[in-house]
Design a protein around this motif. Structure first.
Motif, PDB file in Angstrom:
ATOM      1  N   ARG A 165       8.285   5.560  11.556  1.00 29.45           N
ATOM      2  CA  ARG A 165       7.114   4.700  11.727  1.00 29.45           C
ATOM      3  C   ARG A 165       7.279   3.377  10.976  1.00 29.45           C
ATOM      4  O   ARG A 165       6.753   2.337  11.401  1.00 29.45           O
ATOM      5  CB  ARG A 165       5.861   5.413  11.229  1.00 29.45           C
ATOM      6  N   LEU A 166       8.016   3.379   9.879  1.00 33.52           N
ATOM      7  CA  LEU A 166       8.215   2.149   9.116  1.00 33.52           C
ATOM      8  C   LEU A 166       9.124   1.186   9.868  1.00 33.52           C
ATOM      9  O   LEU A 166       8.783   0.015  10.053  1.00 33.52           O
ATOM     10  CB  LEU A 166       8.791   2.450   7.736  1.00 33.52           C
ATOM     11  N   THR A 167      10.300   1.665  10.305  1.00 35.13           N
ATOM     12  CA  THR A 167      11.202   0.750  11.002  1.00 35.13           C
ATOM     13  C   THR A 167      10.576   0.297  12.319  1.00 35.13           C
ATOM     14  O   THR A 167      10.747  -0.862  12.728  1.00 35.13           O
ATOM     15  CB  THR A 167      12.573   1.404  11.244  1.00 35.13           C
ATOM     16  N   HIS A 168       9.834   1.173  12.982  1.00 33.87           N
ATOM     17  CA  HIS A 168       9.118   0.764  14.199  1.00 33.87           C
ATOM     18  C   HIS A 168       8.122  -0.352  13.881  1.00 33.87           C
ATOM     19  O   HIS A 168       8.039  -1.352  14.602  1.00 33.87           O
ATOM     20  CB  HIS A 168       8.393   1.966  14.802  1.00 33.87           C
TER      21      HIS A 168
ATOM     22  N   SER B  81       0.821  -1.210   0.000  1.00 33.31           N
ATOM     23  CA  SER B  81       0.000   0.000   0.000  1.00 33.31           C
ATOM     24  C   SER B  81       0.856   1.262   0.000  1.00 33.31           C
ATOM     25  O   SER B  81       2.002   1.269   0.447  1.00 33.31           O
ATOM     26  CB  SER B  81      -0.927   0.028   1.215  1.00 33.31           C
ATOM     27  N   THR B  82       0.274   2.337  -0.503  1.00 35.55           N
ATOM     28  CA  THR B  82       0.944   3.642  -0.481  1.00 35.55           C
ATOM     29  C   THR B  82       1.148   4.111   0.952  1.00 35.55           C
ATOM     30  O   THR B  82       2.203   4.659   1.294  1.00 35.55           O
ATOM     31  CB  THR B  82       0.109   4.671  -1.250  1.00 35.55           C
ATOM     32  N   ALA B  83       0.148   3.909   1.804  1.00 32.10           N
ATOM     33  CA  ALA B  83       0.246   4.365   3.194  1.00 32.10           C
ATOM     34  C   ALA B  83       1.412   3.705   3.910  1.00 32.10           C
ATOM     35  O   ALA B  83       2.086   4.339   4.738  1.00 32.10           O
ATOM     36  CB  ALA B  83      -1.059   4.076   3.924  1.00 32.10           C
ATOM     37  N   PHE B  84       1.685   2.441   3.614  1.00 33.63           N
ATOM     38  CA  PHE B  84       2.804   1.752   4.250  1.00 33.63           C
ATOM     39  C   PHE B  84       4.132   2.353   3.808  1.00 33.63           C
ATOM     40  O   PHE B  84       5.028   2.571   4.631  1.00 33.63           O
ATOM     41  CB  PHE B  84       2.750   0.259   3.920  1.00 33.63           C
ATOM     42  N   ARG B  85       4.282   2.643   2.530  1.00 36.24           N
ATOM     43  CA  ARG B  85       5.534   3.231   2.051  1.00 36.24           C
ATOM     44  C   ARG B  85       5.782   4.598   2.677  1.00 36.24           C
ATOM     45  O   ARG B  85       6.921   4.974   2.942  1.00 36.24           O
ATOM     46  CB  ARG B  85       5.521   3.359   0.527  1.00 36.24           C
ATOM     47  N   ARG B  86       4.722   5.345   2.907  1.00 41.61           N
ATOM     48  CA  ARG B  86       4.888   6.681   3.495  1.00 41.61           C
ATOM     49  C   ARG B  86       5.457   6.631   4.907  1.00 41.61           C
ATOM     50  O   ARG B  86       6.025   7.615   5.388  1.00 41.61           O
ATOM     51  CB  ARG B  86       3.537   7.411   3.529  1.00 41.61           C
TER      52      ARG B  86
ATOM     53  N   ILE C 209      -3.875  15.711   5.089  1.00 40.34           N
ATOM     54  CA  ILE C 209      -2.740  16.022   5.955  1.00 40.34           C
ATOM     55  C   ILE C 209      -2.232  14.765   6.658  1.00 40.34           C
ATOM     56  O   ILE C 209      -1.021  14.550   6.763  1.00 40.34           O
ATOM     57  CB  ILE C 209      -3.124  17.105   6.979  1.00 40.34           C
ATOM     58  N   ALA C 210      -3.132  13.924   7.137  1.00 39.72           N
ATOM     59  CA  ALA C 210      -2.717  12.713   7.849  1.00 39.72           C
ATOM     60  C   ALA C 210      -1.877  11.805   6.955  1.00 39.72           C
ATOM     61  O   ALA C 210      -0.996  11.093   7.444  1.00 39.72           O
ATOM     62  CB  ALA C 210      -3.939  11.958   8.369  1.00 39.72           C
ATOM     63  N   GLY C 211      -2.136  11.830   5.663  1.00 37.40           N
ATOM     64  CA  GLY C 211      -1.384  10.988   4.742  1.00 37.40           C
ATOM     65  C   GLY C 211      -0.018  11.527   4.382  1.00 37.40           C
ATOM     66  O   GLY C 211       0.779  10.825   3.747  1.00 37.40           O
ATOM     67  N   MET C 212       0.295  12.743   4.782  1.00 38.53           N
ATOM     68  CA  MET C 212       1.573  13.348   4.405  1.00 38.53           C
ATOM     69  C   MET C 212       2.741  12.738   5.177  1.00 38.53           C
ATOM     70  O   MET C 212       2.598  12.298   6.303  1.00 38.53           O
ATOM     71  CB  MET C 212       1.545  14.858   4.679  1.00 38.53           C
ATOM     72  N   THR C 213       3.909  12.760   4.562  1.00 30.87           N
ATOM     73  CA  THR C 213       5.143  12.475   5.279  1.00 30.87           C
ATOM     74  C   THR C 213       5.598  13.749   5.983  1.00 30.87           C
ATOM     75  O   THR C 213       5.110  14.844   5.691  1.00 30.87           O
ATOM     76  CB  THR C 213       6.245  12.016   4.319  1.00 30.87           C
ATOM     77  N   ASP C 214       6.558  13.614   6.893  1.00 27.79           N
ATOM     78  CA  ASP C 214       7.092  14.788   7.586  1.00 27.79           C
ATOM     79  C   ASP C 214       7.604  15.830   6.595  1.00 27.79           C
ATOM     80  O   ASP C 214       7.284  17.017   6.687  1.00 27.79           O
ATOM     81  CB  ASP C 214       8.267  14.394   8.495  1.00 27.79           C
ATOM     82  N   ARG C 215       8.438  15.388   5.677  1.00 23.60           N
ATOM     83  CA  ARG C 215       9.091  16.369   4.805  1.00 23.60           C
ATOM     84  C   ARG C 215       8.117  16.982   3.811  1.00 23.60           C
ATOM     85  O   ARG C 215       8.260  18.158   3.451  1.00 23.60           O
ATOM     86  CB  ARG C 215      10.299  15.751   4.101  1.00 23.60           C
TER      87      ARG C 215
END
Length: 391
Positions: free
Chosen positions: A62-65, A38-43, A353-359
């Protein structure tokens, strides 16, 4: 070989949109695979755990966690005879709904949505897999199994549970209304999350220089483990000593949880996943380990999560999300068309906004306001000294 109390994919309660079975994978393998693709997982690779993504290359995201939670949860699931694929799917997907900038981002978005139903990242994870992912021709979302969706929804207010129940009678919101428990795989992932972030936030805190090995002596379990390690390896120090301490801390918690849970299972002897739902929560630590884990959590709140350097950053993060929300509310055309044309504007803005990455959130804020608040913060802070990151 599954224990009687484990979820069996052949007896799944199914998906919201019926699909033919796959010849090469069972239902919970498909859940896991859909989450990973999923896109959300990659983000998640560019979303904050504690330290913002740009603050260092080796801090958890969040991914490595999520990967670390999945490893711990799957190991424990095997020891308890649970469904490993379902456990892994829940663990990998448990943070899909998290905002950029971690809990500071969630708090900011919840405040912005106070008049529009609020915002909660567990419920947002369910929105992601039920609605927001756009990958299939026949339905919105990932169309995960009931068991995977139930596991993603760790917390839910009564108001939200009633809304879910009205939309899906007898669905994932029901247990929050009738006081029953989720499947053991979901219970296990909840505590695997705690085990992972307690140990790994200590690791990142020391790596950042905000905590030291001497500071950790205030934690009785760490002091005890350090005495054990140095009795056998008196010359050990620096990065190796910290890694050895955290390895042992993780092992102690995992072994305690498995033993305490196995004892409860032996006492109650549930003969099916449905029997589990009517029983007290079975997955858990022993009483001494539960207190030890709570002590670590309280200490991290006091000494890391509320450290002045962390709070300076999270204060900026809250401002960035608040101002982004205001900007998109006033000018929805600044969002992609699929969000801008929705009638439920506030929720559309929150979803975007919730779907955004930090950068990406930082870049969008700078584009819309003309100010890069994180660059200004970095320029105002002194260069860090040597930490275990440098050792």
């Amino acid at each position: 070989m599954l224990a009687p109390w484990a979820c069996d994919a052949r007896r799944s309660r199914g998906r919201r949109h019926p699909e033919p079975t796959a010849w090469d994978r069972d239902e919970h393998q498909r859940d896991r695979d859909r989450i990973v693709h999923s896109t959300a997982f990659r983000r998640l690779v560019y979303k904050t755990q504690v330290f913002l993504n740009h603050e260092g290359d080796l801090f958890r995201t969040r991914l490595t966690h999520s990967l670390e939670v999945a490893q711990l949860a799957r190991t424990m699931a095997r020891s308890l005879g649970l469904n490993e694929d379902l456990t892994e799917a829940i663990a990998l997907g448990h943070d899909l709904g998290h905002t950029p900038f971690g809990h500071a981002g969630q708090d900011a978005l919840h405040a912005c949505m106070a008049d529009h139903g609020g915002f909660e990242h567990n419920l947002q994870s369910l929105r992601v897999v039920d609605r927001l992912e756009q990958r299939y021709a026949s339905f919105d979302g990932l169309n995960l199994s009931f068991e995977a969706r139930e596991g993603l929804l760790k917390h839910c207010s009564r108001r939200d549970a009633e809304w879910l129940e009205a939309e899906e009678p007898g669905g994932v919101g029901r247990r929050f209304l009738d006081g029953t428990r989720p499947a053991l795989e979901a219970q296990l992932c909840d505590l695997a999350d705690t085990i992972a972030y307690n140990a790994h936030d200590i690791d990142d805190g020391v790596r950042s220089g905000l905590l030291t090995l001497d500071d950790l002596q205030a934690l009785a379990p760490i002091a005890r483990l350090q005495a054990e390690v140095l009795a056998r390896h008196p010359q050990l120090g620096g990065r190796r000593l910290l890694s050895e301490l955290l390895r042992r801390l993780l092992s102690d918690q995992v072994h305690d949880l498995v033993a305490a849970t196995a004892a409860r299972l032996a006492e109650h002897r549930p003969d099916s996943p449905d029997a589990v739902r009517a029983l007290p929560r079975l997955v858990g630590f022993s009483a001494p380990m539960a207190e030890e884990t709570a002590t670590i959590k309280r200490w991290l709140f006091a000494w890391l999560y509320r450290h002045p350097q962390v709070t300076r950053t999270t204060d900026i993060a809250r401002r960035v999300l608040r101002e982004l929300f205001e900007a998109y509310q006033a000018a929805p055309q600044e969002m992609p068309a699929e969000h801008a044309r929705r009638e439920d504007r506030a929720r559309a803005v929150a979803d975007y906004i919730a779907g955004m990455t930090d950068r990406y959130a930082g870049r969008e804020h700078a584009r819309l306001t003309g100010r890069d608040l994180f660059a200004e913060l970095a320029a105002s802070q002194p260069a860090p000294g040597q930490t275990l990151l440098d050792l």
